[in-house]
Design an enzyme around this catalytic site. Structure first.
Site, PDB file in Angstrom:
ATOM      1  N   GLU A  76     -16.828  13.796  25.482  1.00 47.10           N
ATOM      2  CA  GLU A  76     -15.924  14.337  24.462  1.00 47.10           C
ATOM      3  C   GLU A  76     -16.452  13.982  23.067  1.00 47.10           C
ATOM      4  OE1 GLU A  76     -11.869  13.354  25.569  1.00 47.10           O
ATOM      5  OE2 GLU A  76     -11.199  13.569  23.498  1.00 47.10           O
ATOM      6  N   CYS A  89     -17.098  12.289  15.612  1.00 46.06           N
ATOM      7  CA  CYS A  89     -16.946  11.129  16.488  1.00 46.06           C
ATOM      8  C   CYS A  89     -17.705  11.451  17.775  1.00 46.06           C
ATOM      9  CB  CYS A  89     -15.463  10.904  16.769  1.00 46.06           C
ATOM     10  SG  CYS A  89     -15.160   9.643  18.022  1.00 46.06           S
ATOM     11  N   CYS A  96     -16.588   4.721  30.606  1.00 42.48           N
ATOM     12  CA  CYS A  96     -16.767   3.385  30.026  1.00 42.48           C
ATOM     13  C   CYS A  96     -16.400   2.354  31.079  1.00 42.48           C
ATOM     14  CB  CYS A  96     -15.866   3.229  28.798  1.00 42.48           C
ATOM     15  SG  CYS A  96     -16.121   1.679  27.926  1.00 42.48           S
ATOM     16  N   CYS A 100     -10.343  -1.199  28.865  1.00 48.21           N
ATOM     17  CA  CYS A 100      -9.182  -1.341  27.964  1.00 48.21           C
ATOM     18  C   CYS A 100      -8.013  -0.550  28.556  1.00 48.21           C
ATOM     19  CB  CYS A 100      -9.508  -0.817  26.565  1.00 48.21           C
ATOM     20  SG  CYS A 100     -10.944  -1.611  25.824  1.00 48.21           S
ATOM     21  N   CYS A 103      -6.780   3.074  27.349  1.00 43.76           N
ATOM     22  CA  CYS A 103      -7.816   4.080  27.140  1.00 43.76           C
ATOM     23  C   CYS A 103      -8.123   4.853  28.423  1.00 43.76           C
ATOM     24  CB  CYS A 103      -9.080   3.384  26.628  1.00 43.76           C
ATOM     25  SG  CYS A 103     -10.482   4.483  26.483  1.00 43.76           S
ATOM     26  N   CYS A 317      -7.452   9.495  23.117  1.00 42.94           N
ATOM     27  CA  CYS A 317      -8.879   9.380  23.368  1.00 42.94           C
ATOM     28  C   CYS A 317      -9.175   9.447  24.858  1.00 42.94           C
ATOM     29  CB  CYS A 317      -9.383   8.049  22.835  1.00 42.94           C
ATOM     30  SG  CYS A 317      -9.664   8.102  21.099  1.00 42.94           S
TER      31      CYS A 317
HETATM   32  S1  SF4 Z   1     -11.420   1.744  24.098  1.00 46.11           S
HETATM   33 FE1  SF4 Z   1     -12.078   2.896  25.908  1.00 46.11          FE
HETATM   34  S2  SF4 Z   1     -14.124   3.644  25.397  1.00 46.11           S
HETATM   35 FE2  SF4 Z   1     -13.641   2.000  23.949  1.00 46.11          FE
HETATM   36  S3  SF4 Z   1     -14.466   0.136  24.885  1.00 46.11           S
HETATM   37 FE3  SF4 Z   1     -12.326   0.273  25.528  1.00 46.11          FE
HETATM   38  S4  SF4 Z   1     -12.404   1.325  27.502  1.00 46.11           S
HETATM   39 FE4  SF4 Z   1     -14.368   1.690  26.484  1.00 46.11          FE
END
Ligand code: SF4
Length: 329
Positions: A76, A89, A96, A100, A103, A317
């Site tokens: 994305e 961006c 990932c 987190c 996310c 996101c």
């Molecule tokens: S916010 Fe999402 S993309 Fe960014 S480091 Fe944390 S898990 Fe990874």
């Protein structure tokens, strides 16, 4: 180019075609001989991204893109218009592995770390598609840039190169969830980029709950790394702080954060988080956001609340990518 027996200046010509004129085939390179174009065609390919989805905001022209990579991974990218110029961006990984909890990019782990050219292509494809110049890049899409360290550094050097796009390093922001060792490594690179550190909590107890990465990267050591980074680079650090209702948005949380950031050359970016269905996270109220901002500002911490762009094409996101992948399945 020695490999195909050509003069050095040819490399410069080709570099210009790729990084300034965004050629997508060797046949477009009209100042090269037919013979050289044929040799290039035979030995090399020009990578490109396939646009599979695009959402344009009618309010502010913010545009969200989904691109497919050669190995079918989906990433994305977002085009944003500000008074000072256009910014893109970009993603640095497909998915990932940092986990987190607010996310969506991390729900399926990491599928691929992007090459420098896959990062550059996001900027170039968007410039071509929008017909507008992009003057800034934020590495804030899916992926942890410092988990793809070498490729990210190469990307920064390429996009900054005078012979290519020549984007000023000060127009590049790298966002990390706080990998301490890598922050020290980055400080040694002698770059003028802006480092943004995702803090999202005033202490380890809350941070451990929403960012598992913090267990190996505790806050006191992370903030020390940030202080050392500022001392080495003379660059102000941005701290990203997503406000989640009843998780990290109380007055006590704001006071504790202000205390910890005292004396550090920094700027805090408050982000009222988008609701995350999978985790029961709810956006902070406007009053809570204002209160948080007020407490930080009154204690001398420079703070802004991030302006919400593209509210009519709203998707947290990574949500757009996740939805697309779910539909495909
Ligand atoms: S916010 Fe999402 S993309 Fe960014 S480091 Fe944390 S898990 Fe990874």
């Amino acid at each position: 180019m020695l490999l195909i027996g050509e003069k050095k200046f040819r490399a410069k010509q080709i570099y210009r075609w790729l990084h300034v004129k965004y050629a997508d085939s060797f046949s477009q390179m009209s100042d090269l001989s037919e013979n050289l174009r044929a040799k290039l065609e035979e030995n090399y390919t020009i990578g490109s991204l396939k646009q599979v989805k695009k959402l344009v905001s009618k309010i502010d022209n913010t545009t969200k893109y989904l691109f497919e990579l050669d190995n079918n991974c989906i990433i994305e990218s977002v085009f944003m218009q500000y008074s000072y110029g256009n910014t893109v961006c970009i993603s640095t990984q497909a998915g990932c592995r940092m986990g987190c909890t607010f996310c969506a990019s991390t729900l399926d782990g990491v599928e691929k770390s992007l090459s420098p050219s896959e990062m550059l292509s996001q900027v170039y494809e968007i410039e071509k598609d929008k017909g507008e110049t992009v003057s800034g890049v934020v590495l804030m899409g899916s992926g942890e840039p410092l988990d793809n360290y070498d490729n990210v550094i190469k990307f920064i050097k390429l996009i900054n190169s005078k012979e290519g796009k020549n984007m000023g390093q000060r127009h590049i922001t790298l966002s990390t969830c706080g990998l301490i060792n890598k922050i020290y490594e980055l400080a040694d690179e002698d770059l003028q980029i802006t480092l943004a550190v995702s803090l999202h909590a005033p202490n380890d107890m809350i941070r451990n709950r929403i960012m598992p990465v913090s267990k190996a990267n505790p806050m006191d050591k992370l903030l020390q790394a940030c202080r050392d980074y500022v001392a080495k680079t003379n660059r102000r650090i941005t701290f990203e702080y997503s406000l989640i209702k009843d998780v990290n948005d109380s007055a006590e949380n704001a006071k504790e954060l202000a205390e910890k950031l005292k004396g550090l050359l920094c700027h805090v970016n408050l982000i009222p988080v988008n609701d995350v269905k999978e985790r029961d996270y709810v956006r902070s109220t406007n009053e809570a956001v204002k209160r948080f901002e007020g407490i930080l500002t009154s204690r001398g911490i420079e703070t802004t609340v991030r302006r919400k762009l593209g509210s009519d094409i709203d998707a947290a996101c990574g949500q757009l990518r996740k939805r697309y992948k779910d539909e495909k399945r």
